[in-house]
Design an enzyme around this catalytic site. Structure first.
Site, PDB file in Angstrom:
ATOM      1  N   TYR A  53      99.384  92.048 -32.221  1.00  0.00           N
ATOM      2  CA  TYR A  53      98.822  91.046 -33.134  1.00  0.00           C
ATOM      3  C   TYR A  53      99.465  91.154 -34.518  1.00  0.00           C
ATOM      4  CZ  TYR A  53      95.101  89.820 -29.771  1.00  0.00           C
ATOM      5  OH  TYR A  53      94.392  89.390 -28.681  1.00  0.00           O
ATOM      6  N   ALA A 213      88.951  76.718 -28.266  1.00  0.00           N
ATOM      7  CA  ALA A 213      90.191  76.033 -27.881  1.00  0.00           C
ATOM      8  C   ALA A 213      91.156  75.922 -29.054  1.00  0.00           C
ATOM      9  CB  ALA A 213      89.880  74.661 -27.281  1.00  0.00           C
ATOM     10  N   PHE A 218      87.968  70.387 -33.254  1.00  0.00           N
ATOM     11  CA  PHE A 218      87.661  69.858 -34.588  1.00  0.00           C
ATOM     12  C   PHE A 218      88.555  68.691 -34.967  1.00  0.00           C
ATOM     13  CE2 PHE A 218      86.478  74.439 -35.030  1.00  0.00           C
ATOM     14  CZ  PHE A 218      85.111  74.237 -35.155  1.00  0.00           C
TER      15      PHE A 218
END
Lengths: 300, 300, 300
Positions: A53, A213, A218
């Protein structure tokens, strides 16, 4: 907060905090520590990492924050992953993007994670992706060695389909305690293809990555996203949700598989919003209305 | 007629009568009773229902006929299903089309089926469709309660793929005795994807719904239907079949999985035609000729 | 040469010789014997046949060569297959292309293979293709009879997906010792769909047919073949391969599933080239570079 038991001596908070973008938040160690404290105060005790990450930077940023108050370590569960190799300025020796699930790589990766996270043990180490070149004997040896040395308490997988899961399981002396999957009302693949059912059959609770998702609900103008957003807004009003992300979380939480959503936001209000969704409920009409808005057609 | 053993104390007639269109036949109770008697005389002792057939009316119509001669009950096996919720004028409280496999819904549905069918017990209760929201613990509790109370003798599923079947099975204290599947020379999905093989591996005989592909073989101009019809006519002549529906049945009956076709016609001659097919036989050349006419290409 | 243990008293050479085109090589029996001797000298002791190869002629051509020096029999393992029925001038009684896995057909086919190969026993008999009409009880009876009579030592399958494999296995008293699959860097289906993982889970080593993708890597102008060829050439230089076929073999040999490539060439230099590949090695970067060139996109 509700807790999910994963093994005799391991439980996770129902909502998990994900650190995959920690490097993008530009927080000082003190600010990261504040975020961790906020999570813990809200009952979120489980933190999800991976070696890769932030191009191999996020674990270290988290570890620097944790070092400011090491006593927090025993109040949390740390999950991290290994098995993907990325090209990165932070790993100049890497020559290509590939997977590596050799015994040597898994052990080295876990030991580096311990160092980065400034901790003595990882609660759960996951194989990040199914590796087409995986030698399950090597994975078994790596897991056994890490457990014996007290470096990793438990093991799991991520993005494993049933055939990959059963292959690995057949070689292991230790149990697999979770399978971290992409699960949301938008992305239904693991609902459809038996992967979520595998988790229930194996009595393991899945962690859900990308439960919103990736934000598509949005803003996306894509037809599927618009259909789903419309249904989320309608159901959200009916159930008293403050926002459509809460409806997405509630939809996952309502499923009997004990799905644990990973909230990957660095904003405390988004974290709180996810926690609030634990108090919402949804009836079966509403659950199917959202499902069908995502599918784009009626069920048979 | 040949009978198929499903459990220690349960067998079905090889040909099953399906009642899903009973409401469309516009029969009086006496006429329905005559149809039932005709079936029983022909050796068809197994009758296939579902709560929702005829928009929740068919079970009741059958029950009214059975009430005219209750002594027939012990000469037949009654199968019914639950788990689909339909919007219907007969169920004004239903607000949407969805699945419901909660303990409460399964028990209530079975109890309503008992009332509608005017019987004290259901021989086999099936979960009608795999429910993406199924909680297998709830299904297990419902089945156990219905069995304990003597309301349902045996349990099964319908349209379940392997992952759905194995998940449910892993939670049950009772065996699953059948999986009712769409199976015909026209619709090959369950032949191809392992679902029929699952039945053989589990040693359960499948019931076949739509064994004539909903009549497509008689009238459809679609290329696949025409190809298949041509092969059925050719093989039909070779084996002495009276009609192509008999060839469709013979094709299913020839398979070693002990497929039990459900004949859903209210006409006694169509029922008799299906029964006649039990006397026909087909060689392996003919079986593959029909298969390949449906596939539209040669086998590898 | 490295050998792979398939059962308590059975091992195969890592490289296997395939005879499916023996009839096209136009060799005299003496020339075929020379080829066999060349293979044996190189350590290739396992020979792969099928009843149908060369339209039912290849087994016999091999048998005629073997008859020139019957003492070679105990130095080799003979694999053959049954279950496909082909129309052929050599089998005028066959009326269509179909599968036949009945007890009678399997036994007759194996007995004919014994006669053709001029041997007393087959080391491993494979079911050539999954048969949609397979009656696993019949296969089990055939295998038991052939084993009892000493005609076949071991049994396996070819081209079986997991549901077909597990169905058959559940009926057998004998183990399945291999699954012969199409496996190459060009044709990835069995890597992707769980079939190779099945072999590893079952602890059986797969035989690989078409390990060079039928020669597509040498000459095809198709985009995928060109991409793969480019990567093979690049990696080939890096690892010191003499030709791209060696890189294809090395890629398979590097996988932990103990894949045994079948080399189907009648030319000794191509056979030798395959054997040479056993001395090559490849790192994980190179393995994934070839994989991704075939996939046409990056891994996730």
């Amino acid at each position: 907060m509700e807790r999910i038991k994963l093994a005799e001596e391991l439980s996770f908070s129902r909502i998990i905090h994900g650190l995959w973008r920690l490097n993008e938040w530009n927080y000082s160690s003190q600010e990261t520590l504040s975020l961790i404290n906020h999570a813990l105060d809200a009952g979120i005790t489980t933190f999800d990492h991976a070696d890769i990450y932030g191009s191999y930077t996020c674990e270290e940023l988290f570890g620097q924050a944790l070092a400011l108050n090491p006593s927090l370590r025993e109040k949390m569960e740390l999950v991290t992953k290994c098995g993907i190799v990325l090209e990165s300025p932070n790993r100049p020796q890497h020559r290509s993007h590939h997977y590596n699930t050799s015994k040597e790589h898994i052990i080295k990766s876990a030991e580096q994670s311990l160092k980065n996270l400034q901790t003595d043990y990882i609660d759960v180490l996951l194989i990040h992706r199914p590796d087409p070149l995986m030698d399950p004997e090597q994975v078994a040896e790596a897991f056994a060695a890490l457990k014996k040395d007290g470096k990793v308490r438990y093991f799991g997988v991520s993005n494993f389909k049933e055939h990959q899961y059963q292959l690995l399981k057949s070689y292991l002396d230790v149990p697999l305690v979770t399978n971290q999957l992409e699960l949301s009302a938008y992305e239904l693949e693991n609902f459809d293809d038996g992967t979520l059912n595998l988790c229930m059959k194996e009595r393991i609770a899945p962690m859900a990555w990308s439960p919103l998702a990736g934000g598509k609900i949005f803003t996306s103008d894509e037809e599927k996203a618009v259909r789903l957003r419309t249904a989320l807004q309608k159901v959200g009003k009916e159930i008293g949700a403050g926002s459509i992300d809460q409806v997405m979380y509630t939809w996952l939480l309502h499923h009997p598989a004990k799905i644990m959503p990973i909230v990957g936001s660095g904003k405390t209000n988004r974290m709180d919003s996810a926690v609030q969704s634990l108090k919402l409920s949804m009836n079966v009409d509403q659950w199917f209305e959202i499902l069908q808005s995502s599918m784009g057609h009626d069920i048979p």
